[in-house]
Design an enzyme around this catalytic site. Structure first.
Site, PDB file in Angstrom:
ATOM      1  N   HIS A 329      37.046  -2.219 -45.296  1.00 45.47           N
ATOM      2  CA  HIS A 329      35.802  -2.332 -46.063  1.00 45.47           C
ATOM      3  C   HIS A 329      34.887  -3.270 -45.290  1.00 45.47           C
ATOM      4  CE1 HIS A 329      32.923  -3.063 -49.275  1.00 45.47           C
ATOM      5  NE2 HIS A 329      33.118  -4.360 -49.081  1.00 45.47           N
ATOM      6  N   CYS A 403      30.980   2.619 -47.537  1.00 42.95           N
ATOM      7  CA  CYS A 403      30.425   1.300 -47.226  1.00 42.95           C
ATOM      8  C   CYS A 403      30.108   1.159 -45.744  1.00 42.95           C
ATOM      9  CB  CYS A 403      31.384   0.199 -47.683  1.00 42.95           C
ATOM     10  SG  CYS A 403      33.032   0.304 -46.935  1.00 42.95           S
TER      11      CYS A 403
END
Length: 436
Positions: A329, A403
């Protein structure tokens, strides 16, 4: 039996009669001697038979045991005397191997390290002679498991600081965010300064040139790598390998103390960043990156925060073993905020910010420097508001619009290079195969 003075006299008689009756090794029969005649003209008891209680009543154990053993005194008899010959012909059996005791012997109590005897009749403690208490004192027994020495692995401790042979030592630079106390110290003295503290890690130690909290003295100090007590670790930079022996590395750092101290310290021209640059040069590795020490207020540093996806050990292990196809992430840090994109059920903006490196849903891994942006804080807010209309919660896709895709688009708007390909390699590969 003399090791158990607390046994009742009757019980001792029973033990002696049983042992003698069965022809034990200490019995007169086993040693080739005739048993003693029974008192009062009674018939001698047969070995292994007879009533134990009756034998205990009419048999005097003192004939065999004799009086309480006393410390041996130097013998004055000649070696050829009958008594000395008999003693040599019948040596005493070897005592059994000692077993670690878990408490004081029966009939004795240990109080404060001193041993007191207990009367067999009353059980009352008799304090030994105070003058000899130290000599008869027994250490407190600790109930601990006895480990066989053959099963123990020897512990080897090696000090490499004394090695003079050439080696290959990997060198790192640990970059920290300045702690509150140091930020206050710098703001009182300078208008513009670098918000980072750096330390050079080599030979298992981290070296830095810094000022003390209390009196402001400057000195060279060593700490555990990545564990500075006053600052927060941001990222670790690999600077290469040094071929200098550990002994020579230690010597050159000691020699630098004469040039790096309170008398030579300067906030602008001779601070911790300059010391790190000088030490890296002596170690013959890469120099300190410019962004660590630059004080240009016309631009703002941009960082990419990389996390292991989720909080599981499996993800951390997988990312460490297969970085090119890891599950990560990311978020983009600028002006003290970390911006990221996630999924939601609403058709509104799903772009938000957290404190840098503090995303609770994921496990922080590292921080990557992306460059500087000319955008002002107001311009950054306008960019985020504009991108929020496009990056909505329902438009999120795990493989093609995640993301990492938002981070790449945001970096492009800030005017810095895109994130490295390995952060999104796994998702993009799956997306390509799904489309095919």
């Amino acid at each position: 039996l003399w090791a158990f003075p607390g046994l009742r006299p009757a019980m001792r008689l029973r033990w002696l009669s049983c042992f003698r009756g069965h022809g034990g090794t200490d019995s007169p029969v086993a040693k080739g001697r005739k048993p003693p005649k029974a008192p009062n003209g009674s018939k001698p008891r047969k070995a292994g038979g007879g009533d134990i209680s009756s034998a205990a009543d009419d048999f005097d154990p003192m004939r065999i045991l004799g009086p309480t053993p006393q410390p041996a005194e130097p013998s004055t008899e000649s070696p050829n005397s009958p008594r000395s010959v008999a003693a040599t012909e019948e040596p005493a059996p070897a005592p059994p191997s000692p077993v670690p005791a878990r408490g004081p012997p029966m009939g004795q109590t240990t109080v404060g390290g001193a041993t007191s005897s207990t009367s067999p009749a009353t059980g009352a403690g008799v304090d030994p002679d105070p003058a000899s208490r130290d000599a008869t004192a027994m250490p407190k027994v600790v109930d601990e498991e006895v480990v066989d020495a053959s099963c123990q692995v020897p512990k080897v401790v090696m000090d490499i600081s004394g090695m003079s042979a050439p080696t290959i030592q990997q060198v790192y630079v640990n970059v920290y965010d300045l702690g509150p106390h140091h930020i206050h110290y710098w703001k009182e003295r300078l208008t513009h300064f670098s918000p980072f503290h750096v330390g050079v890690e080599v030979c298992g130690q981290e070296w830095a040139f810094e000022t003390a909290r209390g009196d402001g003295r400057a000195y060279i100090d060593s700490t555990t790598p990545g564990k500075h007590p006053d600052h927060t670790l941001r990222q670790t930079l690999s600077m290469g390998y040094s071929k200098l022996p550990p002994k020579e590395i230690t010597r050159l750092i000691e020699d630098m103390e004469s040039d790096w101290n309170s008398n030579t310290f300067n906030l602008v021209s001779r601070n911790g960043h300059h010391f790190a640059t000088a030490l890296l040069k002596k170690l013959r590795v890469k120099s300190l990156p410019r962004w660590v020490s630059e004080q240009d207020v016309s631009s703002e540093r941009v960082f990419l925060r990389v996390y292991n996806l989720g909080q599981t050990f499996v993800t951390r292990w997988h990312n460490a073993a297969f970085k090119s196809f890891g599950a990560f992430h990311t978020g983009v840090e600028v002006y003290g905020r970390e911006w990221c994109f996630g999924a939601s059920q609403d058709d509104t903006s799903s772009v938000g910010y957290v404190e840098p490196g503090k995303c609770e849903q994921h496990d922080f891994r590292e921080s990557l420097y992306m460059g500087t942006t000319k955008c002002t804080p107001k311009q950054v807010e306008d960019i985020i508001e504009d991108m929020g209309n496009e990056w909505t919660g329902t438009s999120y896709d795990m493989f093609s619009r995640n993301c990492h895709n938002f981070s790449a688009a945001f970096c492009a708007r800030l005017g810095v290079p895109p994130p490295p390909a390995w952060v999104n390699e796994l998702a993009s590969t799956i997306a390509e195969r799904s489309a095919a």
